[in-house]
Design an enzyme around this catalytic site. Structure first.
Site, PDB file in Angstrom:
ATOM      1  N   SER A  14       0.837  -1.183   0.000  1.00  0.00           N
ATOM      2  CA  SER A  14       0.000   0.000   0.000  1.00  0.00           C
ATOM      3  C   SER A  14       0.883   1.247   0.000  1.00  0.00           C
ATOM      4  O   SER A  14       1.646   1.443  -0.933  1.00  0.00           O
ATOM      5  CB  SER A  14      -0.964  -0.037   1.177  1.00  0.00           C
ATOM      6  N   ASP A  62      -8.995  -4.557  -6.143  1.00  0.00           N
ATOM      7  CA  ASP A  62      -8.618  -3.577  -5.131  1.00  0.00           C
ATOM      8  C   ASP A  62      -9.425  -2.294  -5.306  1.00  0.00           C
ATOM      9  O   ASP A  62      -9.320  -1.626  -6.334  1.00  0.00           O
ATOM     10  CB  ASP A  62      -7.127  -3.280  -5.257  1.00  0.00           C
ATOM     11  N   HIS A  81      -7.168  -5.296  -1.745  1.00  0.00           N
ATOM     12  CA  HIS A  81      -6.056  -4.490  -1.243  1.00  0.00           C
ATOM     13  C   HIS A  81      -5.222  -5.334  -0.281  1.00  0.00           C
ATOM     14  O   HIS A  81      -5.341  -5.237   0.940  1.00  0.00           O
ATOM     15  CB  HIS A  81      -6.601  -3.248  -0.548  1.00  0.00           C
TER      16      HIS A  81
END
Length: 703
Positions: A520, A607, A639
């Site tokens: 991320s 995602d 994600h």
């Protein structure tokens, strides 16, 4: 505080780019509590220690044996998460006969990881999304009949549990965004029938509602255009009145907590007028504010409440390590008993309503979580280890560090050394070894001390592992968090480089032997490392990291609407020319031509936060310029990689990639693609054994 009552209280953290929690994906294990003591040092010898056995990836990243253990409020049942035919489901057993455990959910795809006991007898609640889309539906399960019901059975809907209460066992408060994907309305849902009753229609910018245990809506938080929040109270006429505000500067460190059961006191985690967030108790009638606890080093970010009265009894402070402080003398002996379990740390996962029995999760840096049943006044009884396959393995110690940035900030960091590099166990490297800089997501999150599967995996393969709480991280006061504003790819990245310099200076590694890896925001930091400082790292592993900040902010999930102004002010505003220019300047995609070092990218096709296009576009830009890249894509992930089969598959690729880059040990891919949906659109021939493994792999997609 009882987090089930705080739908929007921790909105900033919940909506930050902080997936890829380094607890192994799919483990269902809560974030490991921080350890409070060092391990016993191994006996020093005259010769370098032999490398420990290679720990199988399945032991680190496969399904846990049991995790997320909770006792029902009435004390009749124990619940936990464990696999059924390889897929995580919720199990329940009579509290006095664990041998009669049975699975009460029947998921056959992604697995169930989140559940909570309701106060209705024989009823629990669980959450499940589809393919990682984060549209979590809330289900109830009746243990007596086995009937499961979707309490949020609407398309493209994300449900949030706002409140469960012993005062209203028949129902639950749930926020749902089926009417408007940007804003959640608040409902009271009857658990017997599934019927929902609208309590509050979100007519604009309400980030969340806060109800007391009597299910009276007492407060709401409304996002403001300046990035702050208005605190609202009912005006008695069916509307709202402003009762306070949280300025933008305090928006990541201040939020209301829950109410006591009598409705007379509410709690507030508050950094307004100070730096670190303290816990205050506020008289709901007079507004009088009483300090419960404060710490100049770190924010008070959690509290333990009495299950019946909901009064705060202890608070958590996590600077270098997590510490529980009793604020109610009645609970102090219990905390002392739990501290005596071992040199690690603990958290209380659940308590019976009569407060006689607690379930406790204990962990240390060198051992995964172990669950205990504690009858107050007695001795904690060991129930389960989440990962018994790791018992007796040569896990490595983790050492907190305070690293000074070039402009004088203190960066709380954690270093794990391979056992072969620290023969006397003093936390100092005997000789430099290759190092992986492991960057946390968020950035509005933090690294903590404790068991970390990625630290253990990489150290076992021969790498030092360094995790850094760079500016912008939360937990260390608002000044430190706000120091990251406007500093993506700026001073936030300088902090990471300064930490590498510290490691080189202290003999942990050499400048030529450092890789960067993260998920991320950590994936973004990896891309920044290879584009903004192309000679600083030998290679990089990016997991679901954004490459283009403009497209990132233009495709955020609808339910992030209340948080958009935070992104605009802290990262860059795509609505202005200056903001768009800043976003372009800080986007790795803009500097893709600078990449000269090997790069591995992992992405989930579903995602909703960092969309597949973020990885696709940088991969295309690199291939168009004939820059080598390996791209791993999972069609049934979001994600981060929740299915353990996918987590193991990606880490098998990453392990071979890092071994080729840094020279560490590697377990062959072997059967670690089995059951995975892994695809490799680009660059399979650049990782040893990958092309052969993917060529014979039979894809298994589960949503």
């Amino acid at each position: 505080m009882d987090r089930t009552l705080l739908f929007a209280v921790s909105l900033a953290l919940a909506l930050s780019l902080s997936a890829c929690n380094r607890t192994p994906a799919g483990s269902a294990t809560p974030a490991a509590p921080a350890a409070t003591g060092a391990p016993a040092a191994p006996a020093a010898t005259g010769a370098p220690a032999a490398p420990p056995e290679l720990i199988p990836r399945d032991a680190l990243f496969g399904n846990p044996e049991r995790a997320n253990v909770q006792i029902s409020p009435d004390g009749r049942y124990l619940g936990w998460v464990a696999a059924v035919d390889g897929v995580l489901n919720v199990w329940v057993a009579p509290a006095d006969d664990i041998g009669k455990a049975r699975a009460v959910t029947a998921d056959k795809a992604r697995g169930i990881r989140q559940y909570v006991w309701s106060h209705r007898p024989d009823t629990l609640l669980y959450l499940r999304d589809t393919g990682g889309d984060e549209n979590f539906h809330l289900f109830s399960v009746d243990l007596a009949s086995g009937q499961a019901r979707d309490l949020s059975d609407f398309p493209a809907t994300r449900a949030e549990v706002v409140g469960v209460s012993h005062l209203h066992p028949e129902s639950v408060l749930v926020a749902m965004n089926d009417r408007d994907p940007k804003w959640h309305d608040l409902f009271r849902v009857d658990l017997a029938s599934g019927q929902r009753t609208l309590l509050e229609k979100n007519t604009g910018r309400i980030a969340g509602y806060i109800a007391d245990p009597d299910f009276k809506v007492r407060m709401a938080s409304r996002a403001r255009e300046d990035g702050g929040n208005d605190l609202l109270e009912p005006d008695g006429k069916g509307g709202w009145k402003v009762a306070g505000e949280i300025p933008f500067a305090d928006s990541l460190t201040s939020f209301p907590g829950g109410y006591t059961s009598d409705g007379k006191t509410r709690y507030f985690f508050d950094s307004r007028g100070r730096d670190t967030a303290a816990l205050y108790a506020i008289d709901a009638g007079t507004g009088a504010k009483t300090l419960v606890h404060e710490d100049a080093r770190a924010d008070i970010d959690d509290a333990l409440d009495h299950p019946m009265t909901q009064r705060a009894q202890a608070v958590a402070v996590n600077y270098l390590k997590n510490e529980w402080k009793a604020v109610d003398p009645a609970i102090a002996p219990d905390l002392d008993t739990l501290k005596a379990i071992g040199p690690g740390s603990f958290s209380v996962t659940s308590r019976t309503l009569d407060d006689k029995t607690w379930i406790v999760a204990y962990s240390a840096a060198e051992s995964p979580v172990t669950y205990y049943r504690y009858t107050r006044g007695g001795t904690p009884e060991k129930l389960f280890s989440a990962r018994p396959a790791l018992e007796g393995k040569a896990l490595a110690a983790q050492w907190p560090q305070e690293i000074r940035s070039r402009d004088g900030l203190t960066l709380v960091s954690y270093i794990t050394l391979p056992r072969t590099a620290d023969a006397n166990g003093d936390g100092k490297a005997d000789a430099p070894v290759p190092m992986v800089l492991l960057v946390h997501g968020g950035p509005w999150a933090r690294d903590i001390y404790g068991y970390d599967a990625y630290h253990q995996w990489l150290a076992n393969r021969g790498y030092a592992v360094l995790s850094v709480n760079y500016r912008g991280s939360t937990g260390f006061g608002k000044a430190f968090t706000n120091a990251g504003d406007g500093e993506w790819a700026g001073k936030m990245h300088d902090d990471l480089i300064d930490a590498v310099d510290w490691a080189v200076k202290n003999g942990v590694t050499t400048r030529e032997q450092v890789a960067i890896m993260g998920g991320s925001y950590g994936g973004y930091a990896t891309l920044v490392g290879l584009t903004f400082t192309p000679d600083a790292f030998k290679c990089g592993v990016d997991i679901v990291g954004p490459s283009n900040l403009d497209t990132l902010l233009s495709t955020i999930p609808p339910y992030w609407a209340a948080f958009f102004e935070q992104f605009a002010r802290r990262v860059g505003d795509p609505r202005t020319a200056a903001g768009k220019q800043l976003l372009a300047e800080r986007s790795p995609l803009t500097r893709v031509a600078a990449i000269t070092r090997p790069l591995l990218i992992g992405q989930g096709a579903n995602d909703p936060r960092v969309r597949q296009a973020e990885s696709d576009q940088i991969v295309k830009a690199m291939t168009d310029k004939h820059i080598p890249v390996t791209y791993v894509l999972f069609p049934d992930e979001g994600h981060g990689f929740a299915r353990p089969e996918n987590s193991k598959a990606f880490n098998a690729v990453a392990e071979g990639f890092l071994a080729q880059c840094l020279g560490g040990r590697a377990q062959p891919i072997g059967g670690d693609f089995n059951g995975s949906s892994i695809t490799v659109p680009t660059g399979a021939n650049r990782v040893p054994g990958l092309a052969e493994a993917i060529g014979t792999h039979v894809q298994d997609i589960r949503r």
